[in-house]
Design an enzyme around this catalytic site. Sequence first.
Site, PDB file in Angstrom:
ATOM      1  N   ASP A 143      71.078  52.809  75.019  1.00 26.13           N
ATOM      2  CA  ASP A 143      69.470  52.774  74.192  1.00 26.13           C
ATOM      3  C   ASP A 143      68.777  53.797  74.884  1.00 26.13           C
ATOM      4  O   ASP A 143      67.917  54.458  74.215  1.00 26.13           O
ATOM      5  CB  ASP A 143      68.870  51.406  74.179  1.00 26.13           C
ATOM      6  CG  ASP A 143      69.639  50.250  73.703  1.00 26.13           C
ATOM      7  OD1 ASP A 143      70.774  50.504  73.051  1.00 26.13           O
ATOM      8  OD2 ASP A 143      69.129  49.011  73.828  1.00 26.13           O
ATOM      9  N   MET A 189      73.399  51.818  67.349  1.00 23.01           N
ATOM     10  CA  MET A 189      72.869  50.995  68.027  1.00 23.01           C
ATOM     11  C   MET A 189      71.570  51.512  68.546  1.00 23.01           C
ATOM     12  O   MET A 189      71.341  52.837  68.515  1.00 23.01           O
ATOM     13  CB  MET A 189      73.541  50.403  68.910  1.00 23.01           C
ATOM     14  CG  MET A 189      74.619  49.168  68.692  1.00 23.01           C
ATOM     15  SD  MET A 189      75.614  48.695  70.111  1.00 23.01           S
ATOM     16  CE  MET A 189      76.234  47.130  69.559  1.00 23.01           C
ATOM     17  N   GLY A 190      71.118  50.811  69.489  1.00 29.34           N
ATOM     18  CA  GLY A 190      69.743  51.385  69.967  1.00 29.34           C
ATOM     19  C   GLY A 190      68.461  50.370  69.922  1.00 29.34           C
ATOM     20  O   GLY A 190      67.478  50.705  70.334  1.00 29.34           O
ATOM     21  N   ARG A 191      68.431  49.447  69.151  1.00 29.51           N
ATOM     22  CA  ARG A 191      67.695  48.515  68.908  1.00 29.51           C
ATOM     23  C   ARG A 191      66.272  49.062  68.651  1.00 29.51           C
ATOM     24  O   ARG A 191      66.356  49.729  67.326  1.00 29.51           O
ATOM     25  CB  ARG A 191      67.072  47.634  70.028  1.00 29.51           C
ATOM     26  CG  ARG A 191      67.685  46.449  70.138  1.00 29.51           C
ATOM     27  CD  ARG A 191      67.213  45.443  71.408  1.00 29.51           C
ATOM     28  NE  ARG A 191      68.284  44.385  71.779  1.00 29.51           N
ATOM     29  CZ  ARG A 191      68.679  43.959  72.684  1.00 29.51           C
ATOM     30  NH1 ARG A 191      68.324  45.004  73.782  1.00 29.51           N
ATOM     31  NH2 ARG A 191      69.654  43.325  73.000  1.00 29.51           N
ATOM     32  N   GLU A 246      70.114  50.933  63.895  1.00 29.12           N
ATOM     33  CA  GLU A 246      70.395  49.667  63.223  1.00 29.12           C
ATOM     34  C   GLU A 246      69.034  48.849  63.435  1.00 29.12           C
ATOM     35  O   GLU A 246      68.768  48.118  62.848  1.00 29.12           O
ATOM     36  CB  GLU A 246      71.024  48.898  64.756  1.00 29.12           C
ATOM     37  CG  GLU A 246      70.586  48.784  65.868  1.00 29.12           C
ATOM     38  CD  GLU A 246      71.297  48.133  66.741  1.00 29.12           C
ATOM     39  OE1 GLU A 246      72.344  47.691  66.629  1.00 29.12           O
ATOM     40  OE2 GLU A 246      70.943  47.764  67.981  1.00 29.12           O
ATOM     41  N   LEU A 301      82.196  49.880  69.525  1.00 31.62           N
ATOM     42  CA  LEU A 301      82.868  51.333  69.994  1.00 31.62           C
ATOM     43  C   LEU A 301      82.077  52.289  70.817  1.00 31.62           C
ATOM     44  O   LEU A 301      82.519  52.947  71.712  1.00 31.62           O
ATOM     45  CB  LEU A 301      83.415  51.810  68.692  1.00 31.62           C
ATOM     46  CG  LEU A 301      84.395  50.911  68.002  1.00 31.62           C
ATOM     47  CD1 LEU A 301      85.016  51.485  66.666  1.00 31.62           C
ATOM     48  CD2 LEU A 301      85.919  50.728  68.719  1.00 31.62           C
ATOM     49  N   GLN A 302      80.797  52.468  70.357  1.00 30.70           N
ATOM     50  CA  GLN A 302      79.981  53.330  70.830  1.00 30.70           C
ATOM     51  C   GLN A 302      79.517  53.162  72.212  1.00 30.70           C
ATOM     52  O   GLN A 302      79.449  54.061  72.919  1.00 30.70           O
ATOM     53  CB  GLN A 302      78.869  53.627  69.933  1.00 30.70           C
ATOM     54  CG  GLN A 302      77.834  52.418  69.963  1.00 30.70           C
ATOM     55  CD  GLN A 302      76.763  52.285  68.697  1.00 30.70           C
ATOM     56  OE1 GLN A 302      75.947  53.053  68.385  1.00 30.70           O
ATOM     57  NE2 GLN A 302      77.277  51.180  67.940  1.00 30.70           N
ATOM     58  N   ARG A 303      79.630  52.013  72.743  1.00 29.38           N
ATOM     59  CA  ARG A 303      79.473  51.855  74.111  1.00 29.38           C
ATOM     60  C   ARG A 303      80.792  51.518  74.781  1.00 29.38           C
ATOM     61  O   ARG A 303      80.485  51.376  76.191  1.00 29.38           O
ATOM     62  CB  ARG A 303      78.199  50.577  74.356  1.00 29.38           C
ATOM     63  CG  ARG A 303      78.831  49.262  73.811  1.00 29.38           C
ATOM     64  CD  ARG A 303      77.791  48.095  73.883  1.00 29.38           C
ATOM     65  NE  ARG A 303      78.317  46.839  73.691  1.00 29.38           N
ATOM     66  CZ  ARG A 303      77.525  45.781  73.541  1.00 29.38           C
ATOM     67  NH1 ARG A 303      76.173  45.797  73.486  1.00 29.38           N
ATOM     68  NH2 ARG A 303      78.381  44.614  73.382  1.00 29.38           N
TER      69      ARG A 303
HETATM   70  O1  F6P Z   1      71.073  46.887  74.773  1.00 29.53           O
HETATM   71  C1  F6P Z   1      72.199  47.463  74.390  1.00 29.53           C
HETATM   72  C2  F6P Z   1      72.727  47.191  73.098  1.00 29.53           C
HETATM   73  O2  F6P Z   1      74.049  47.760  73.015  1.00 29.53           O
HETATM   74  C3  F6P Z   1      71.865  47.573  71.736  1.00 29.53           C
HETATM   75  O3  F6P Z   1      71.935  48.751  71.693  1.00 29.53           O
HETATM   76  C4  F6P Z   1      72.165  46.634  70.951  1.00 29.53           C
HETATM   77  O4  F6P Z   1      71.362  46.367  69.809  1.00 29.53           O
HETATM   78  C5  F6P Z   1      72.565  45.475  71.739  1.00 29.53           C
HETATM   79  O5  F6P Z   1      72.783  45.771  72.898  1.00 29.53           O
HETATM   80  C6  F6P Z   1      73.524  44.489  71.038  1.00 29.53           C
HETATM   81  O6  F6P Z   1      73.808  43.365  71.983  1.00 29.53           O
HETATM   82  P1  F6P Z   1      74.850  42.330  71.888  1.00 29.53           P
HETATM   83  O7  F6P Z   1      76.094  42.969  72.321  1.00 29.53           O
HETATM   84  O8  F6P Z   1      74.342  41.189  72.936  1.00 29.53           O
HETATM   85  O9  F6P Z   1      74.895  41.831  70.495  1.00 29.53           O
END
Ligand code: F6P
Length: 414
Positions: A143, A189-191, A246, A301-303
């Site tokens: 993030d 992602m990235g909250r 997201e 996939l992105q992480r």
């Molecule tokens: O905090 C990292 C993150 O990958 C966010 O970008 C994403 O919203 C969240 O984790 C998703 O969390 P989880 O895998 O617990 O659903």
Amino acid sequence: MKRNIVVGQSGGPTAVINASIAGVYAEAKRLGYKKVYGMIHGIEGFLQDKLVDLDRYLSDPLDIELLKRTPSAFLGSCRYKMPKIEEHPEVYQKVIDIMEEHEIDTLFYAGGNDSMDTVKMLSDYAKQTGRTQTFMGIPKTIDNDLPITDHCPGYGSAAKYIASSIKEIIRDNESFGAVKPTVVVVEIMGRHAGWLTAAAALAKGIDCTGCDAIYLPERVFDVDAFVEKVKELAKTRHSIVIAVSEGIMTADGKFVCEAGDAVLPVDAFGHKQLGGTASNLCRIIAKETGLKTRPIEFSTLQRAGSHLASLTDVDEAFCAGGVAVRAAADGRTAMMPVLVRANDEPYINWIDLHDIHDIANVEKKVPDEFITEDGCGITDAYLRYARPLIMGELNPMFVDGLPRHIVMKELMSN
Ligand code: F6P
């Protein structure tokens, strides 16, 4: 005399969080620590005394190399919220007791905002009760929203994956020369911070036209304006690719993925599990314009894309682990290594240390200078910031045609 240390991983994994564990292990051994323990499933597992002696897995230098190329949390992760010290001091005492039992001097915790809060509270408890144990954070999050540090290990690799994949998506979508364009909406992602979504802008280059619009959560999302933008683009473009975070929200404070009667699960920290933004927007576009649409959610996939990890990112993650160990060996506590940038091009940086109290629970948003005036584009200033972070590759070790990972037997589901 140096005794033992323990390291844990927490929160959403990244492609390089294991490189930090490799850095901790390598530096601790170099400095003469006896044992380097890993906590299985972070602090949650530690509280159940679930530890592993990392010599079992990492004593061969080749294993360290494999660990640097293995995505996700090798030790297992958790999303465990520590209670308030005054309400449940026994939880903190238990951590200290387990550390004493295993002759552990320092606890290292690699994670994002929530995990740094855990480090802060553990070090506060140790200080309040006069304990000698020390606690160090190690930055990690795709993030990229930890404050003080220029950027976070994990971000560069996720950004590289996103920009590469966006290029491939644009390539695919441009191949159809239809009269009406297909609208692809890519959800990233990235909250509540738009750093990762901004990385979609890196796709643009001499061989790629780039995204047609990029929407970050730093700006209120207006559904009507979005539909108008798509209609306008459709007049001239035969391919439309739009990146959205997201975490985009409408003016009423609702996530776009919460539209209708969607109920989002909530984790221990009160974070809603986001997802479905691209699908919701594609439904709206199809209804309002009649165009063909395709939602793409990069999701996990992105992480986890370590086959596209940034070498710069891997190296920085490794060094952050090593710096944390050296600092602890020098008697420091309640700190986190932070990346300091001296120059964009050539990229020059170093690693400093900063008080965890200024870092825990603070969310760093994308600054205005990185977002275009119209709110749906990314500026060149961001490109200058992000480009160095995606540079270089660390090739996987391929076995039987696939990247080989190092895996802890205890964590393999059967
Ligand atoms: O905090 C990292 C993150 O990958 C966010 O970008 C994403 O919203 C969240 O984790 C998703 O969390 P989880 O895998 O617990 O659903």
